[in-house]
Write a protein that holds these residues in place. Sequence first.
Motif, mmCIF file in Angstrom:
data_model
loop_
_atom_site.group_PDB
_atom_site.id
_atom_site.type_symbol
_atom_site.label_atom_id
_atom_site.label_comp_id
_atom_site.label_asym_id
_atom_site.label_seq_id
_atom_site.Cartn_x
_atom_site.Cartn_y
_atom_site.Cartn_z
ATOM 1 N N CYS A 154 0.822 -1.195 0.000
ATOM 2 C CA CYS A 154 0.000 0.000 0.000
ATOM 3 C C CYS A 154 0.866 1.259 0.000
ATOM 4 N N ASN A 156 -0.577 4.355 0.583
ATOM 5 C CA ASN A 156 -1.405 5.439 1.128
ATOM 6 C C ASN A 156 -0.931 6.026 2.458
ATOM 7 N N CYS A 158 -1.915 5.792 5.584
ATOM 8 C CA CYS A 158 -2.855 6.325 6.560
ATOM 9 C C CYS A 158 -2.089 6.366 7.882
ATOM 10 N N TYR A 160 -2.479 5.841 10.926
ATOM 11 C CA TYR A 160 -2.608 4.829 11.988
ATOM 12 C C TYR A 160 -2.145 3.454 11.519
ATOM 13 N N CYS A 161 -1.805 3.303 10.241
ATOM 14 C CA CYS A 161 -1.713 1.957 9.661
ATOM 15 C C CYS A 161 -0.287 1.466 9.440
ATOM 16 N N HIS A 234 -10.420 1.259 -1.591
ATOM 17 C CA HIS A 234 -10.252 2.526 -0.889
ATOM 18 C C HIS A 234 -11.229 3.532 -1.480
HETATM 19 S S1 SF4 Z 1 -5.575 1.576 6.063
HETATM 20 FE FE1 SF4 Z 1 -4.567 2.978 4.627
HETATM 21 S S2 SF4 Z 1 -2.367 2.524 4.743
HETATM 22 FE FE2 SF4 Z 1 -3.505 0.813 5.678
HETATM 23 S S3 SF4 Z 1 -3.749 -0.700 4.040
HETATM 24 FE FE3 SF4 Z 1 -5.579 0.572 4.088
HETATM 25 S S4 SF4 Z 1 -5.224 2.214 2.644
HETATM 26 FE FE4 SF4 Z 1 -3.250 1.285 3.108
#
Ligand code: SF4
Length: 441
Positions: A154, A156, A158, A160-161, A234
């Motif tokens: 991923c 992105n 985010c 928290y991730c 997403h």
């Molecule tokens: S929460 Fe955000 S960073 Fe985590 S896998 Fe999903 S899109 Fe990716």
Amino acid sequence: MPAGLFTIHTFGCQMNEHDSERLAGLLREAGYEPSPAPEESDLVVVNTCSVRAKSEEKLFSLLGRLAFRKKRRAFRLAVVGCTAQIHGERIMARVPEVDYVLGPESESRLPELLSRGIGKAVALEQSAAWRESEPRTVPRASPASAYVTIMEGCDNFCTYCIVPYARGREKYRPARLVRAEVESLVRDGYKEITLLGQNVNSYRDPEGGLPFSGLLCDVGSLAAGIWLRFLTSHPKNFGSDLIAALKTVPALCRQIHLPLQSGSSRVLKTMNRGYSRDDYLGLVSSLREAMPGLELSTDVIVGFPGETEEDFVATLDVLDRVRFANIFSFRFSPRPMTAAAGREDDVPLSVKKRRLIELQALQKGIQHERNRALVGTERTVLCTGVSKKGGPFFCGRDESHRVVNFSWNGAVSPLHRFLSVRISDCGPYSLRGEGLGFSPA
Ligand code: SF4
């Protein structure tokens, strides 16, 4: 004589479940066989999850038990998957009985490490491009439902991730390999196929540039007459081409998992989610217009740093407006390496707990009300097993992925087949009914 007997313990998501199936296939090709009893195993693999602190606590308590068992009977112990990637050597330092620590992209190397007699190894490589490591045959948990991985990783981030750190950058599987796997599954009589990835709707074929909407149409034409699903998408990657494709693929189930995380635009910004509350609600309307009867499920985090009561109420309000068929909800827990780990975890645990209870109580009521509206209707169900009640009772999932328990008086077993069920009763988490007869998907 097998090379040895193996057991795989799997924590976490559908990606991990399918990775364990793939690894089992590779171990079988290397001459290993599944152990009839875990305590008789020559090789124990623990496929790990790092998405919440709790999943790591569970891992180390299991490793403690395995380390104790290893004192009585020797076996190889491998820790693979997301926590292996995040903690690497630290796992061996904490549990010296661990022989192999292999990240998600290195777990397919386990058979080779074993055959070369390498006693200890740590492998945490992360590549930028797709590396196909499919076994010739994937021993799947179900003869009716199959996962097909189309991408991993991923981009992105985010806040928290931990996934972008555990699974690396997005890598897309060539569309020709996805098509080939779907074709063979349909030939083998599978009834339900789920396209899998952390971010399926950012997919782009590395060989021809085909976007997810195109892949969905291709696979959809191969999967005529069965159920096709995809997971996880997403909200910010739902372009007009994908919404248009949803209208043109009859095999697609009218069910989409669309993680919300928070109903507050302010919190969504601090989560780096890339959409606002209104964007999300607008997308829900467009999706429901494109797919009448569409059921949505979602993920929600409560107690994110800085979340006010007003933010929380905004989340409750989105649940009230969208009326999800199902939700997965969690208290925020800081994860290593993530941007949010650097923020003050300022929502008291008692408040997090109260908010989670309140949110789940609201959703329970919504689900029960939605399920009650289905009493008296007929649902197409894919039978997945015998109900815990035994006797003439079976269980399955309907198109919206609801659990359905039903009685069956037919002469032929309904296992792993589509059938029509008249819904006579329900609870907040499942439907009950009577099997009427076999039916098309
Ligand atoms: S929460 Fe955000 S960073 Fe985590 S896998 Fe999903 S899109 Fe990716």
